[in-house]
Design a protein around this motif. Structure first.
Motif, short mmCIF file in Angstrom:
data_model
loop_
_atom_site.label_atom_id
_atom_site.label_comp_id
_atom_site.label_asym_id
_atom_site.label_seq_id
_atom_site.Cartn_x
_atom_site.Cartn_y
_atom_site.Cartn_z
N ASP A 1 -9.40 5.49 2.83
CA ASP A 1 -9.56 4.04 2.64
C ASP A 1 -9.29 3.26 3.92
O ASP A 1 -9.75 2.12 4.06
N PHE A 2 -8.52 3.86 4.85
CA PHE A 2 -8.13 3.16 6.06
C PHE A 2 -8.37 4.05 7.28
O PHE A 2 -8.55 5.27 7.15
N ASN A 3 -8.34 3.41 8.44
CA ASN A 3 -8.51 4.13 9.70
C ASN A 3 -7.14 4.55 10.23
O ASN A 3 -6.36 3.70 10.69
N PHE A 4 -6.84 5.84 10.17
CA PHE A 4 -5.55 6.34 10.63
C PHE A 4 -5.68 7.09 11.96
O PHE A 4 -4.86 7.94 12.27
N SER A 5 -6.69 6.74 12.75
CA SER A 5 -6.89 7.44 14.02
C SER A 5 -5.71 7.23 14.97
O SER A 5 -5.29 8.15 15.68
N GLY A 6 -5.17 6.02 14.99
CA GLY A 6 -4.02 5.76 15.84
C GLY A 6 -2.81 6.56 15.44
O GLY A 6 -2.08 7.10 16.29
N MET A 7 -2.58 6.68 14.15
CA MET A 7 -1.45 7.45 13.66
C MET A 7 -1.64 8.94 13.93
O MET A 7 -0.69 9.66 14.28
N ARG A 8 -2.86 9.41 13.81
CA ARG A 8 -3.13 10.82 14.10
C ARG A 8 -2.97 11.12 15.59
O ARG A 8 -2.51 12.20 15.96
N ALA A 9 -3.33 10.15 16.43
CA ALA A 9 -3.12 10.31 17.87
C ALA A 9 -1.63 10.37 18.18
O ALA A 9 -1.19 11.14 19.04
N PHE A 10 -0.86 9.54 17.48
CA PHE A 10 0.60 9.56 17.64
C PHE A 10 1.16 10.92 17.24
O PHE A 10 1.98 11.51 17.95
N ASP A 11 0.69 11.45 16.10
CA ASP A 11 1.15 12.77 15.65
C ASP A 11 0.82 13.84 16.67
O ASP A 11 1.65 14.72 16.96
N ALA A 12 -0.39 13.78 17.22
CA ALA A 12 -0.80 14.79 18.19
C ALA A 12 0.05 14.71 19.46
O ALA A 12 0.41 15.73 20.05
N SER A 13 0.40 13.49 19.87
CA SER A 13 1.17 13.32 21.11
C SER A 13 2.60 13.82 20.96
O SER A 13 3.17 14.40 21.89
N VAL B 1 0.86 -1.18 0.00
CA VAL B 1 0.00 0.00 0.00
C VAL B 1 0.89 1.23 0.00
O VAL B 1 1.75 1.38 0.87
N ASN B 2 0.68 2.11 -0.98
CA ASN B 2 1.48 3.33 -1.12
C ASN B 2 0.53 4.53 -1.06
O ASN B 2 -0.30 4.71 -1.95
N ILE B 3 0.65 5.34 -0.01
CA ILE B 3 -0.27 6.47 0.20
C ILE B 3 0.53 7.76 0.25
O ILE B 3 1.51 7.88 1.00
N GLU B 4 0.11 8.75 -0.55
CA GLU B 4 0.83 10.02 -0.63
C GLU B 4 0.62 10.88 0.62
O GLU B 4 1.55 11.54 1.09
N ASP B 5 -0.61 10.93 1.13
CA ASP B 5 -0.90 11.75 2.30
C ASP B 5 -2.01 11.08 3.11
O ASP B 5 -3.15 10.99 2.65
N VAL B 6 -1.67 10.62 4.30
CA VAL B 6 -2.65 9.87 5.11
C VAL B 6 -3.81 10.76 5.56
O VAL B 6 -4.90 10.26 5.84
N TYR B 7 -3.60 12.08 5.62
CA TYR B 7 -4.66 12.98 6.07
C TYR B 7 -5.67 13.26 4.95
O TYR B 7 -6.71 13.86 5.20
N LYS B 8 -5.34 12.84 3.73
CA LYS B 8 -6.27 12.99 2.62
C LYS B 8 -6.82 11.65 2.15
O LYS B 8 -7.61 11.61 1.20
N ALA B 9 -6.40 10.58 2.79
CA ALA B 9 -6.85 9.24 2.40
C ALA B 9 -7.98 8.79 3.32
O ALA B 9 -7.94 9.03 4.54
#
Length: 224
Positions: free
Chosen positions: A111-123, A101-109
Protein backbone atom coordinates in the motif's frame (compact mmCIF):
# COMPACT_ATOMS: atom_id res chain seq x y z
CA UNK A 1 -1.37 2.81 32.43
CA UNK A 2 1.31 3.76 34.97
CA UNK A 3 3.60 5.02 32.20
CA UNK A 4 0.76 6.97 30.59
CA UNK A 5 -0.17 8.53 33.95
CA UNK A 6 3.43 9.52 34.70
CA UNK A 7 3.78 11.09 31.26
CA UNK A 8 0.49 12.97 31.76
CA UNK A 9 1.90 14.57 34.92
CA UNK A 10 5.11 15.50 33.09
CA UNK A 11 3.19 16.97 30.16
CA UNK A 12 1.24 19.21 32.51
CA UNK A 13 4.21 20.48 34.48
CA UNK A 14 7.31 20.66 32.26
CA UNK A 15 7.87 23.77 30.10
CA UNK A 16 10.77 22.17 28.20
CA UNK A 17 9.26 21.11 24.87
CA UNK A 18 12.46 19.43 23.69
CA UNK A 19 12.64 17.14 26.71
CA UNK A 20 8.92 16.41 26.47
CA UNK A 21 9.22 15.26 22.85
CA UNK A 22 12.07 12.97 23.82
CA UNK A 23 10.08 11.51 26.70
CA UNK A 24 6.94 11.07 24.58
CA UNK A 25 8.81 8.90 22.08
CA UNK A 26 10.56 6.86 24.78
CA UNK A 27 7.32 6.20 26.67
CA UNK A 28 5.54 5.20 23.43
CA UNK A 29 8.41 2.81 22.62
CA UNK A 30 8.43 1.28 26.11
CA UNK A 31 4.64 0.90 26.26
CA UNK A 32 4.64 -1.25 23.14
CA UNK A 33 8.02 -3.01 23.64
CA UNK A 34 9.12 -1.50 20.33
CA UNK A 35 12.73 -1.81 19.20
CA UNK A 36 12.79 1.63 17.64
CA UNK A 37 10.81 4.74 16.93
CA UNK A 38 10.76 8.08 15.16
CA UNK A 39 9.04 11.34 15.98
CA UNK A 40 8.36 13.65 13.05
CA UNK A 41 7.45 17.34 13.30
CA UNK A 42 5.87 19.42 10.52
CA UNK A 43 8.19 21.96 8.90
CA UNK A 44 7.62 25.70 9.39
CA UNK A 45 5.86 25.95 6.05
CA UNK A 46 3.95 22.71 6.83
CA UNK A 47 4.90 21.25 3.46
CA UNK A 48 6.88 18.33 4.85
CA UNK A 49 7.58 16.17 7.88
CA UNK A 50 11.01 16.56 9.41
CA UNK A 51 12.78 13.83 11.38
CA UNK A 52 12.96 15.20 14.93
CA UNK A 53 14.04 12.19 17.02
CA UNK A 54 15.08 8.68 16.00
CA UNK A 55 15.77 5.78 18.38
CA UNK A 56 16.73 2.14 17.81
CA UNK A 57 17.86 -0.19 20.59
CA UNK A 58 19.33 -2.93 18.39
CA UNK A 59 21.44 -0.46 16.41
CA UNK A 60 22.28 1.70 19.42
CA UNK A 61 20.86 4.65 17.50
CA UNK A 62 19.86 7.93 19.15
CA UNK A 63 19.67 10.94 16.85
CA UNK A 64 17.99 14.32 17.09
CA UNK A 65 16.07 15.60 20.08
CA UNK A 66 18.28 16.32 23.08
CA UNK A 67 21.01 13.88 21.93
CA UNK A 68 23.04 16.46 20.07
CA UNK A 69 23.44 14.00 17.19
CA UNK A 70 22.03 15.33 13.90
CA UNK A 71 19.58 13.32 11.82
CA UNK A 72 20.91 13.15 8.28
CA UNK A 73 17.70 12.09 6.57
CA UNK A 74 15.72 14.22 4.12
CA UNK A 75 12.24 15.47 5.12
CA UNK A 76 9.14 13.63 3.94
CA UNK A 77 7.03 15.82 1.60
CA UNK A 78 3.35 16.05 2.46
CA UNK A 79 2.39 16.74 -1.15
CA UNK A 80 3.74 16.03 -4.62
CA UNK A 81 4.87 18.59 -7.19
CA UNK A 82 1.28 19.28 -8.23
CA UNK A 83 0.06 19.87 -4.68
CA UNK A 84 -1.71 16.54 -4.28
CA UNK A 85 -1.40 14.81 -0.87
CA UNK A 86 1.49 12.38 -0.62
CA UNK A 87 -0.02 8.92 -0.12
CA UNK A 88 3.13 6.97 -0.96
CA UNK A 89 4.81 7.54 2.41
CA UNK A 90 3.11 5.94 5.40
CA UNK A 91 4.09 8.88 7.67
CA UNK A 92 2.77 11.43 5.16
CA UNK A 93 -0.45 9.43 4.70
CA UNK A 94 -1.04 9.37 8.47
CA UNK A 95 -0.34 13.11 8.66
CA UNK A 96 -2.65 13.96 5.74
CA UNK A 97 -5.50 11.65 6.72
CA UNK A 98 -5.27 12.00 10.50
CA UNK A 99 -5.59 8.22 10.77
CA UNK A 100 -3.19 5.64 12.27
CA UNK A 101 -1.55 2.91 10.19
CA UNK A 102 -0.73 -0.51 11.65
CA UNK A 103 1.30 -2.85 9.40
CA UNK A 104 2.36 -6.37 10.41
CA UNK A 105 5.19 -6.75 7.87
CA UNK A 106 6.38 -3.92 5.62
CA UNK A 107 8.02 -6.40 3.21
CA UNK A 108 4.61 -7.95 2.52
CA UNK A 109 2.68 -4.68 2.29
CA UNK A 110 2.19 -2.94 -1.05
CA UNK A 111 0.00 0.00 0.00
CA UNK A 112 2.96 2.31 0.59
CA UNK A 113 6.44 2.99 -0.76
CA UNK A 114 8.94 1.51 1.71
CA UNK A 115 12.01 1.91 -0.52
CA UNK A 116 13.62 4.33 1.92
CA UNK A 117 13.10 1.97 4.83
CA UNK A 118 14.48 -0.95 2.85
CA UNK A 119 17.54 1.12 1.95
CA UNK A 120 17.98 1.85 5.65
CA UNK A 121 17.74 -1.87 6.44
CA UNK A 122 20.31 -2.69 3.78
CA UNK A 123 22.73 -0.04 5.06
CA UNK A 124 22.55 -1.12 8.70
CA UNK A 125 21.92 -4.84 8.29
CA UNK A 126 18.55 -4.44 9.97
CA UNK A 127 15.13 -6.00 9.31
CA UNK A 128 12.13 -3.73 9.74
CA UNK A 129 8.96 -5.74 10.13
CA UNK A 130 6.03 -4.33 12.12
CA UNK A 131 5.22 -0.61 12.07
CA UNK A 132 2.70 1.53 13.93
CA UNK A 133 2.30 5.10 12.70
CA UNK A 134 0.05 7.51 14.62
CA UNK A 135 -0.57 11.21 13.88
CA UNK A 136 -0.44 13.71 16.75
CA UNK A 137 -3.38 16.10 16.43
CA UNK A 138 -4.27 18.90 18.84
CA UNK A 139 -7.76 19.84 20.06
CA UNK A 140 -8.45 21.68 16.80
CA UNK A 141 -7.31 18.80 14.60
CA UNK A 142 -4.06 20.54 13.61
CA UNK A 143 -1.05 18.31 12.98
CA UNK A 144 1.60 18.62 15.70
CA UNK A 145 3.68 15.57 14.80
CA UNK A 146 3.72 11.91 13.85
CA UNK A 147 4.80 8.99 16.04
CA UNK A 148 6.19 5.94 14.25
CA UNK A 149 7.15 2.81 16.18
CA UNK A 150 9.10 -0.11 14.68
CA UNK A 151 9.32 -3.82 15.49
CA UNK A 152 7.25 -4.59 18.56
CA UNK A 153 8.91 -7.41 20.53
CA UNK A 154 7.52 -10.25 22.59
CA UNK A 155 8.82 -9.48 26.12
CA UNK A 156 9.40 -13.19 26.85
CA UNK A 157 11.05 -14.42 23.64
CA UNK A 158 12.30 -11.21 22.03
CA UNK A 159 10.69 -12.23 18.74
CA UNK A 160 9.24 -9.49 16.51
CA UNK A 161 5.46 -9.38 16.72
CA UNK A 162 2.73 -7.17 15.21
CA UNK A 163 1.49 -4.17 17.15
CA UNK A 164 -1.77 -5.18 18.82
CA UNK A 165 -5.03 -3.29 18.90
CA UNK A 166 -4.34 -2.47 22.55
CA UNK A 167 -0.92 -1.07 21.59
CA UNK A 168 -2.58 1.13 18.99
CA UNK A 169 -5.26 2.44 21.37
CA UNK A 170 -2.71 3.37 24.02
CA UNK A 171 -0.47 5.16 21.51
CA UNK A 172 -3.44 7.02 20.05
CA UNK A 173 -4.36 8.21 23.56
CA UNK A 174 -0.76 9.20 24.26
CA UNK A 175 -0.42 11.03 20.93
CA UNK A 176 -3.64 13.00 21.48
CA UNK A 177 -2.70 14.06 25.00
CA UNK A 178 0.86 14.90 24.00
CA UNK A 179 -0.32 17.02 21.07
CA UNK A 180 -2.57 19.15 23.29
CA UNK A 181 0.21 19.57 25.87
CA UNK A 182 2.69 20.62 23.17
CA UNK A 183 0.21 23.10 21.72
CA UNK A 184 -0.37 24.60 25.17
CA UNK A 185 3.39 24.84 25.72
CA UNK A 186 3.85 26.63 22.40
CA UNK A 187 1.00 29.02 23.25
CA UNK A 188 2.64 29.86 26.58
CA UNK A 189 5.92 30.65 24.82
CA UNK A 190 4.10 32.78 22.23
CA UNK A 191 2.16 34.66 24.92
CA UNK A 192 5.43 35.39 26.72
CA UNK A 193 6.96 36.73 23.53
CA UNK A 194 3.84 38.81 22.85
CA UNK A 195 3.91 40.31 26.36
CA UNK A 196 7.60 41.14 26.05
CA UNK A 197 6.97 42.73 22.65
CA UNK A 198 4.14 44.87 24.04
CA UNK A 199 6.27 46.03 26.97
CA UNK A 200 9.09 46.99 24.60
CA UNK A 201 6.68 48.79 22.29
CA UNK A 202 5.22 50.83 25.17
CA UNK A 203 8.67 51.71 26.45
CA UNK A 204 9.81 52.85 23.00
CA UNK A 205 6.66 54.97 22.74
CA UNK A 206 7.33 56.66 26.08
CA UNK A 207 10.97 57.30 25.27
CA UNK A 208 10.09 58.72 21.86
CA UNK A 209 7.52 61.03 23.44
CA UNK A 210 9.95 62.41 26.00
CA UNK A 211 13.57 63.04 24.95
CA UNK A 212 14.59 63.50 28.59
CA UNK A 213 14.24 59.82 29.58
CA UNK A 214 17.40 58.82 27.73
CA UNK A 215 15.86 55.45 26.78
CA UNK A 216 15.43 54.82 30.51
CA UNK A 217 12.12 52.99 30.01
CA UNK A 218 13.74 50.59 27.56
CA UNK A 219 16.64 49.86 29.90
CA UNK A 220 14.48 49.12 32.95
CA UNK A 221 12.98 45.78 31.73
CA UNK A 222 16.35 44.68 30.32
CA UNK A 223 18.09 45.32 33.65
CA UNK A 224 15.21 43.77 35.59
Amino acid sequence: LDQLTELSVALGSSPDIGSLLDRILRVAKNMTDADGGTLYRPSHDRRSLEFHISLNDTLGLYQGGTSGNPIEMPPVPLADGEGRPNHASVAAWAANSGQPVNIEDVYKADDFNFSGMRAFDASFGYRTQSILTVPMLDHEGELVGVLQLINAKDPDTGDIRPFTGTDQRFIEALAAQAAVALTNGQLIVQLGELLEGLVNLINIGIDEKSPYTGRHCQFVPELT
